[in-house]
Motif scaffolding. Structure first.
Motif, mmCIF file in Angstrom:
data_model
loop_
_atom_site.group_PDB
_atom_site.id
_atom_site.type_symbol
_atom_site.label_atom_id
_atom_site.label_comp_id
_atom_site.label_asym_id
_atom_site.label_seq_id
_atom_site.Cartn_x
_atom_site.Cartn_y
_atom_site.Cartn_z
ATOM 1 N N ASP A 359 12.425 -8.091 5.578
ATOM 2 C CA ASP A 359 13.124 -6.882 5.128
ATOM 3 C C ASP A 359 13.788 -6.195 6.321
ATOM 4 O O ASP A 359 13.273 -6.226 7.444
ATOM 5 C CB ASP A 359 12.173 -5.908 4.448
ATOM 6 N N TYR A 360 14.911 -5.565 6.048
ATOM 7 C CA TYR A 360 15.715 -4.905 7.075
ATOM 8 C C TYR A 360 15.108 -3.571 7.525
ATOM 9 O O TYR A 360 15.648 -2.914 8.419
ATOM 10 C CB TYR A 360 17.123 -4.669 6.501
ATOM 11 N N ALA A 361 13.991 -3.179 6.946
ATOM 12 C CA ALA A 361 13.383 -1.869 7.216
ATOM 13 C C ALA A 361 13.360 -1.563 8.717
ATOM 14 O O ALA A 361 12.614 -2.168 9.473
ATOM 15 C CB ALA A 361 11.967 -1.828 6.652
ATOM 16 N N HIS A 362 14.169 -0.590 9.132
ATOM 17 C CA HIS A 362 14.226 -0.224 10.550
ATOM 18 C C HIS A 362 14.149 1.289 10.732
ATOM 19 O O HIS A 362 14.465 1.813 11.800
ATOM 20 C CB HIS A 362 15.499 -0.780 11.200
ATOM 21 N N THR A 363 13.714 1.987 9.674
ATOM 22 C CA THR A 363 13.487 3.430 9.746
ATOM 23 C C THR A 363 12.063 3.706 9.263
ATOM 24 O O THR A 363 11.474 2.869 8.563
ATOM 25 C CB THR A 363 14.471 4.200 8.845
ATOM 26 N N PRO A 364 11.493 4.856 9.622
ATOM 27 C CA PRO A 364 10.130 5.162 9.151
ATOM 28 C C PRO A 364 10.003 5.105 7.634
ATOM 29 O O PRO A 364 9.065 4.507 7.100
ATOM 30 C CB PRO A 364 9.896 6.581 9.684
ATOM 31 N N ASP A 365 10.949 5.726 6.920
ATOM 32 C CA ASP A 365 10.877 5.756 5.460
ATOM 33 C C ASP A 365 10.985 4.354 4.865
ATOM 34 O O ASP A 365 10.248 4.007 3.937
ATOM 35 C CB ASP A 365 12.001 6.644 4.916
ATOM 36 N N ALA A 366 11.886 3.544 5.403
ATOM 37 C CA ALA A 366 12.069 2.188 4.882
ATOM 38 C C ALA A 366 10.820 1.339 5.122
ATOM 39 O O ALA A 366 10.392 0.579 4.242
ATOM 40 C CB ALA A 366 13.284 1.540 5.520
ATOM 41 N N LEU A 367 10.215 1.464 6.303
ATOM 42 C CA LEU A 367 9.010 0.687 6.596
ATOM 43 C C LEU A 367 7.857 1.110 5.684
ATOM 44 O O LEU A 367 7.129 0.262 5.151
ATOM 45 C CB LEU A 367 8.616 0.860 8.069
ATOM 46 N N LYS A 368 7.712 2.414 5.489
ATOM 47 C CA LYS A 368 6.654 2.912 4.602
ATOM 48 C C LYS A 368 6.853 2.402 3.175
ATOM 49 O O LYS A 368 5.912 1.926 2.532
ATOM 50 C CB LYS A 368 6.634 4.440 4.613
ATOM 51 N N LYS A 369 8.085 2.500 2.667
ATOM 52 C CA LYS A 369 8.350 2.069 1.293
ATOM 53 C C LYS A 369 8.185 0.560 1.127
ATOM 54 O O LYS A 369 7.747 0.086 0.071
ATOM 55 C CB LYS A 369 9.764 2.499 0.881
ATOM 56 N N THR A 370 8.520 -0.184 2.159
ATOM 57 C CA THR A 370 8.352 -1.638 2.104
ATOM 58 C C THR A 370 6.875 -2.001 2.036
ATOM 59 O O THR A 370 6.453 -2.835 1.223
ATOM 60 C CB THR A 370 9.009 -2.291 3.340
ATOM 61 N N LEU A 371 6.066 -1.373 2.886
ATOM 62 C CA LEU A 371 4.618 -1.642 2.869
ATOM 63 C C LEU A 371 3.981 -1.133 1.579
ATOM 64 O O LEU A 371 3.078 -1.771 1.031
ATOM 65 C CB LEU A 371 3.963 -1.013 4.104
ATOM 66 N N ASP A 372 4.483 -0.010 1.076
ATOM 67 C CA ASP A 372 4.021 0.498 -0.235
ATOM 68 C C ASP A 372 4.277 -0.530 -1.331
ATOM 69 O O ASP A 372 3.424 -0.785 -2.187
ATOM 70 C CB ASP A 372 4.789 1.785 -0.595
ATOM 71 N N ALA A 373 5.482 -1.109 -1.313
ATOM 72 C CA ALA A 373 5.861 -2.093 -2.329
ATOM 73 C C ALA A 373 4.958 -3.319 -2.274
ATOM 74 O O ALA A 373 4.545 -3.854 -3.307
ATOM 75 C CB ALA A 373 7.319 -2.497 -2.132
ATOM 76 N N ILE A 374 4.649 -3.756 -1.054
ATOM 77 C CA ILE A 374 3.787 -4.939 -0.902
ATOM 78 C C ILE A 374 2.393 -4.641 -1.439
ATOM 79 O O ILE A 374 1.784 -5.466 -2.138
ATOM 80 C CB ILE A 374 3.750 -5.385 0.576
ATOM 81 N N ARG A 375 1.867 -3.472 -1.127
ATOM 82 C CA ARG A 375 0.537 -3.072 -1.645
ATOM 83 C C ARG A 375 0.571 -2.983 -3.174
ATOM 84 O O ARG A 375 -0.401 -3.325 -3.855
ATOM 85 C CB ARG A 375 0.135 -1.714 -1.068
#
Length: 497
Positions: A359-375
């Protein structure tokens, strides 16, 4: 070939201009050819006015030179038979110049502009995919490239230069495109790159911390994004009304045509012209089911895009296509055909091997939402491999370190694009947000970091590789090295071990 009289081109600003033919507009002195109009303006890194001599030597038909003095506007002179014209606030008017030169191509197209911190690429690509599935030729401009849906040419910037944008619009118009999607960055808005683009629909995804190296603070960053809705040519507006800025803007836009997109928050519809509200979302393995009600009717769409944030992206795309006149039943019927966007929550899984997610997540919000989605979709052990870009917003690094440590089981900090910053400094900035630094692995070589995780992870583990997504280059100092997270992952998974 476009051929325009200089007198006509400059008539809104300057009178009595000698009537010369202009064959091309150019801001890059290295590529000037005879007949070009060279536009010399100060840039973020270099000042085009320093290259006027080169433009004269290459026989530009004329040179427009930005002046800081209003009284110098319209003055012209000749150097070696090359006409030089002084233009006050030239940078702010390049978009209008380009629009005039290319005969206003945007008026014959429906142009969709998408802005926000995260989700711009996914929303534009979902609109592209969906419209193509339903038989319509769609052109696009953005992070993944410029061109038609399945034929993109790489680009350096999310939002291209003002001249290239209108050139691109004229080219796709000739190729019979009717719809164009465009990612609109805050830099592009601040630098007037889309000032003269007539947007049929403008979409707002969200606003979270990013680019503070450029905008200094969130207030200035918000002001940059707000420009699209407050000062640009926009007919209809679609807002993520779950976002805190989206809620505020929706109320500020009461006299405009707006569509509110929400998830289980029907109150927002009272502030908008039309609305879509998700009433129920089911997250099932590698897919999501979204039941919704809307101004167009109720229904349910299914998709292979995972995560809460992608539910919002899907609804924003759905709202856009409904506003374009597509039928609700056709959109519901074809939603399952949508595939994940390149480098955005791309899942790679082989039997009896760890699952990789890029995932391109390179901001705090994007990283949090990506990890949230995986969980949300997988109750498994999560590895998180990421770094932060050099010469970019330093304030977000420690925040991303804290998020990765809190939300994953194992963290590996590696290089992203260190550029001209020292990698140790970037890594230390990230570590400053971590409570138990001894639990964090540091493997600066990105390929080695991914290989290590693959060798150590069990077959039921998830390995998230965040930050670079679709990118196929890694920038170390001034070198652009061939590199792809996806290629490394596929090579590992295809090994018979």
């Amino acid at each position: 070939m476009n051929k325009t009289y200089l007198k006509y081109l400059l008539s809104p600003w300057i009178k009595n201009v000698p009537n010369k033919y202009v064959l091309n507009l150019n801001m890059d002195s290295r590529t000037i050819t005879k007949g070009d109009l060279f536009i010399a303006v100060p840039g973020t890194k270099k000042d085009g006015r320093h290259f006027i001599r080169e433009a004269i030597y290459k026989q530009s038909v004329a040179i427009l030179c930005e002046t800081k003095k209003k009284e110098n506007h319209g003055i012209f002179k000749y150097i070696r038979n090359v006409l030089i014209i002084y233009f006050f606030k030239l940078s702010e008017n390049i978009s209008m110049l380009a629009n005039r030169f290319y005969k206003e191509p945007g008026k014959k197209l429906k142009i969709i502009g998408v802005t926000g911190t995260n989700g711009k690429t996914t929303v534009t690509q979902l609109i592209n995919q969906w419209s193509e599935i339903l038989g319509n030729k769609t052109a696009t401009m953005g992070t993944l490239g410029n061109g038609f849906c399945n034929s993109l040419n790489p680009t350096k910037n999310t939002t291209s230069s003002a001249i290239f944008i209108h050139l691109f619009l004229s080219i796709v118009l000739e190729k019979k495109a009717k719809l164009v999607t465009m990612e609109v960055s805050s830099h592009g808005l601040m630098q007037n790159r889309v000032k003269e683009v007539p947007f049929y629909i403008a979409i707002f995804t969200n606003l979270t911390q990013d680019h503070l190296d450029y905008h200094q603070n969130m207030k200035q960053y918000e002001s940059a994004k707000w420009l699209l809705f407050s000062t640009h040519k926009v007919k209809k507006i679609i807002l993520n009304a779950d976002d805190e800025y989206g809620k505020i803007w929706l109320k500020k836009l009461l006299n405009y045509y707006t569509v509110a997109v929400t998830i289980q928050n029907p109150k927002q519809k009272k502030y908008s012209t039309k609305w879509i509200n998700a009433t129920d979302i089911k997250y099932i393995n590698n897919s999501v089911l979204i039941a919704f009600e809307s101004s167009w009717g109720a229904g349910e769409i299914s998709s292979h895009l995972i995560g809460h944030f992608n539910a919002t992206n899907l609804l924003l795309s759905l709202a856009c296509l409904l506003e374009l006149g597509y039928s609700l039943s056709d959109l519901i019927r074809t939603s399952s055909k949508l595939i994940p966007v390149h480098g955005r929550m791309e899942i790679f899984t082989f039997i009896k091997k760890p699952t990789f997610i890029i995932d391109y997540a390179h901001t705090p919000d994007a990283l949090k939402k990506t990890l949230d989605a995986i969980r949300l979709h997988y109750s498994r052990y999560i590895w998180c491999i990421f770094g932060c870009g050099g010469d970019r917003d330093k304030k977000k690094r420690s925040i991303m370190g804290a998020i990765a440590e809190k939300m994953s089981d194992k963290v590996i900090i590696t290089n992203d694009n260190p550029r001209n910053e020292k990698e140790k400094k970037i890594i230390q900035d990230i570590l400053n947000g971590c409570k138990n630094k001894k639990r964090i692995l540091i493997i600066t070589n990105r390929k080695k970091a991914i290989s290590y995780a693959y060798c150590q992870a069990k077959h039921n583990h998830i390995i998230l590789i965040a930050g670079k997504g679709h990118e196929e280059k890694q920038i170390i100092q001034n070198r652009h090295i061939n590199y792809s997270d996806k290629k490394i992952v596929l090579n590992l998974l295809e090994k018979k071990i």
